[in-house]
Design an enzyme around this catalytic site. Structure first.
Site, mmCIF file in Angstrom:
data_model
loop_
_atom_site.group_PDB
_atom_site.id
_atom_site.type_symbol
_atom_site.label_atom_id
_atom_site.label_comp_id
_atom_site.label_asym_id
_atom_site.label_seq_id
_atom_site.Cartn_x
_atom_site.Cartn_y
_atom_site.Cartn_z
ATOM 1 N N GLY A 11 48.659 49.099 34.008
ATOM 2 C CA GLY A 11 47.966 50.355 33.972
ATOM 3 C C GLY A 11 47.983 50.995 35.287
ATOM 4 O O GLY A 11 48.239 50.356 36.336
ATOM 5 N N ARG A 15 41.127 56.127 37.320
ATOM 6 C CA ARG A 15 39.828 56.376 37.985
ATOM 7 C C ARG A 15 39.733 55.692 39.436
ATOM 8 O O ARG A 15 38.847 56.228 40.266
ATOM 9 C CB ARG A 15 38.752 55.324 37.120
ATOM 10 C CG ARG A 15 38.251 56.276 35.954
ATOM 11 C CD ARG A 15 37.215 55.472 35.171
ATOM 12 N NE ARG A 15 38.155 54.218 34.138
ATOM 13 C CZ ARG A 15 37.628 53.313 33.882
ATOM 14 N NH1 ARG A 15 36.110 53.158 33.772
ATOM 15 N NH2 ARG A 15 38.249 52.216 33.071
ATOM 16 N N GLN A 73 56.501 47.274 31.187
ATOM 17 C CA GLN A 73 56.149 47.985 29.800
ATOM 18 C C GLN A 73 56.133 49.439 30.187
ATOM 19 O O GLN A 73 55.230 49.939 31.034
ATOM 20 C CB GLN A 73 54.573 47.410 29.611
ATOM 21 C CG GLN A 73 53.987 48.130 28.276
ATOM 22 C CD GLN A 73 52.320 48.068 28.318
ATOM 23 O OE1 GLN A 73 51.571 47.921 29.256
ATOM 24 N NE2 GLN A 73 51.926 48.342 27.202
ATOM 25 N N THR A 79 46.564 47.182 25.310
ATOM 26 C CA THR A 79 46.879 45.689 25.511
ATOM 27 C C THR A 79 47.751 44.610 24.809
ATOM 28 O O THR A 79 48.307 43.876 25.300
ATOM 29 C CB THR A 79 45.505 45.005 25.863
ATOM 30 O OG1 THR A 79 44.718 45.219 24.513
ATOM 31 C CG2 THR A 79 44.641 45.546 26.953
ATOM 32 N N TYR A 100 44.198 39.311 33.606
ATOM 33 C CA TYR A 100 44.341 40.655 33.846
ATOM 34 C C TYR A 100 44.568 40.871 35.527
ATOM 35 O O TYR A 100 43.815 40.301 36.354
ATOM 36 C CB TYR A 100 43.253 41.575 33.625
ATOM 37 C CG TYR A 100 42.927 41.593 31.987
ATOM 38 C CD1 TYR A 100 43.569 42.551 31.160
ATOM 39 C CD2 TYR A 100 42.601 40.324 31.314
ATOM 40 C CE1 TYR A 100 43.511 42.619 29.992
ATOM 41 C CE2 TYR A 100 42.555 40.101 30.011
ATOM 42 C CZ TYR A 100 43.056 41.411 29.408
ATOM 43 O OH TYR A 100 42.901 41.382 27.857
ATOM 44 N N GLY A 101 45.574 41.915 35.930
ATOM 45 C CA GLY A 101 45.633 41.979 37.343
ATOM 46 C C GLY A 101 44.700 42.481 37.965
ATOM 47 O O GLY A 101 44.670 42.744 39.236
ATOM 48 N N SER A 404 40.050 45.224 94.689
ATOM 49 C CA SER A 404 39.450 46.268 93.514
ATOM 50 C C SER A 404 40.443 47.336 93.643
ATOM 51 O O SER A 404 40.812 47.796 94.673
ATOM 52 C CB SER A 404 38.090 46.659 93.692
ATOM 53 O OG SER A 404 37.285 45.654 93.462
#
Ligand code: UD1
Ligand code: CA
Length: 454
Positions: A11, A15, A73, A79, A100-101, A404
């Site tokens: 997929g 979103r 795919q 699915t 599911y990944g 310094s």
């Protein structure tokens, strides 16, 4: 028993509103898909197949080291359609596990429980109770409480929508039966997709029974669909890690303000970590190490009794026993501090070895240098290691005292027990045991008067 795990990862994740394929978004700096893969690797006799699609090349490249079969795919038609792509890779006698990944926090014990339920006549389904089941497939049971089918939200009637037991999507089933069922799927539904969930109803019609089990926590089966969910699962994961570390004896002042994006390779006893500490990459912490607030450590080895004061950043470095670093120090790659070294505020150290007991306490830049033991480097000292083209080395002998605001124009070396007067620009090697300085003599102009307005 041979397990064949099919990870659905084709997929796009619309979103997420990102060019990055969804499964490459990260939790604790690790791609979601790699979290799932790492879980799979803990399952014995497991052959891993990954169904990829959107951003496929990028996904494969990012996880190029893994031991899995990649199956494309090309079009995401559901699915069920995703699983059909793997049918030639499934042996009849395999037990197929569907993962599911984009569900990164699943636990091994949950998967093992599921796998233990599978038989030649039993499909095992992972379900979960959600007070708000909107968007999920609903688990439909008959009067005897047996699962008979799954109804997707978009296909559910009003009564079915009230069901709060939902499908996690995760299931395990006999290989031959799965292949038989997915071959019979149709896309006659509200979304015009081949639903894997329809396998349940087909299997039940063939006399299969459906065993269901639940994860220990809901978070385990939550998927990532947007950035808010990604951040939510990041916190869940971080809190889990924090609890593991506390169980191992580390004191975390606030486990909710601690992040580990990598691994703690070694941990000693009585480590104390204040708030907002970020550990990245591979980290080792010795006994009694104290890490102050807002510290970032990346690929660092911290020996026993080291005190890292707030606001310090340490990367690709080794900090020796009893050393004190910070506050506000930056230790850059290839730095090695020996025992009892003190590095103070606004000091930057790069690619430098500092031997035992030396002090660089204020406002200095020391790069490409070799600093001996018991050296004292005064405030504002700079190794001028870069002429705009080449980097050069500064060597400072044991016991040297650098006044310094000294500039050491590399390549240059300072002899043992040498003293350099404050404000010097050192361009030539400095002899041992003597005072060297390069500063204009102070003069006072007698009778000078301040200008006044005319
Ligand atoms: C699916 C389940 C639903 C369940 C929910 C849990 C189906 C039909 N529905 O719904 O019952 O409650 O998961 O989160 O299975 N994917 C592919 N190829 C595709 C389609 C999807 O690889 O053609 C992958 C996606 O990348 C995703 C996963 O499968 O990782 C789930 O797909 P998604 O469309 O999110 O399923 P849901 O509609 O949420
Ligand atoms: Ca969908």
């Amino acid at each position: 028993m041979t397990i064949c795990t099919i990870i659905l990862a084709a997929g796009k994740g619309t979103r997420m509103r990102s060019d990055l394929p969804k499964v490459l978004h990260r939790i604790a700096d690790k791609p979601l898909l790699r979290h799932v893969y790492d879980l799979c690797q803990q399952i014995e006799h497991n052959q891993i197949k990954i169904i990829y699609g959107y951003g496929g090349e990028q996904v494969k490249q990012t996880l190029s080291d893994i031991n899995a079969v990649w199956i494309e795919q090309a079009q995401q038609l559901g699915t069920g359609h995703a699983v059909i792509q793997a049918k030639d890779q499934i042996a009849d006698k395999d037990t197929v596990l569907i993962l599911y990944g984009d569900v990164p926090l699943l636990k091994l014990v949950t998967v093992e429980t599921l796998l233990a339920q599978v038989t030649a006549q039993t499909l095992a389904l992972l379900t979960v109770e959600l007070p708000n089941p909107t968007g999920y497939g609903r688990i439909v049971r008959n009067a005897k409480g047996q699962v008979i089918k799954i109804v997707e939200e978009k296909d559910a009637n009003a009564l079915e929508k009230q069901i709060t037991e939902v499908n996690t999507g995760i299931m395990a089933i006999d290989g031959a039966k799965l292949k038989d069922c997915v071959a019979r799927l149709t896309n006659q539904n509200a979304q015009g997709e081949y639903y894997l969930t329809d396998v349940i109803e087909l299997a039940v019609a063939d006399g299969f029974s459906i065993a269901s089990s639940q994860p220990q926590t809901v978070e385990e089966v939550l998927g990532v669909n947007n950035k808010a969910q990604l951040s939510q699962l990041e916190r869940v994961y971080q809190l889990e890690q924090a609890k593991v570390l506390m169980a191992q004896g580390i004191s975390l002042r606030d486990p909710a303000r601690f992040d580990l994006r990598g691994s703690l390779e070694q941990i000693g006893q009585d480590i104390e970590i204040d708030v907002n500490v970020l550990l990245e990459g591979r980290i080792s912490l010795g006994h009694r190490v104290k890490i102050g607030a807002n510290v970032i450590l990346k690929n660092a080895v911290i020996a026993d009794d080291v005190d890292i004061l707030p606001m310090t950043i340490i990367e690709d470095a080794i900090i020796g026993q009893g050393s004190r670093v910070g506050p506000f120090a930056r230790i850059r790659p290839e730095t090695e501090l020996d025992v009892n070294v003190h590095i103070g505020n606004f000091v930057e150290i790069k690619k430098t070895k500092v031997a035992a007991g030396s002090k660089i306490n204020h406002l200095s830049y020391i790069g490409d240098a070799i600093v001996g033991s018991q050296v004292n480097i005064g405030a504002g000292t700079i190794t001028c290691n870069y002429d705009g083209v080449n980097k050069s080395i500064t060597v400072i002998g044991d016991g040297a005292f650098i006044g310094s605001d000294t500039q050491l124009i590399a390549p240059v070396s300072v002899g043992k027990n040498a003293t350099i007067g404050a404000g010097s620009t050192i361009t030539k090697d400095v002899p041992e045991n003597q005072l060297t300085l390069s500063r204009g003599k102070q003069t006072t102009v007698p009778g000078w008067q301040r200008p006044s307005k005319k």
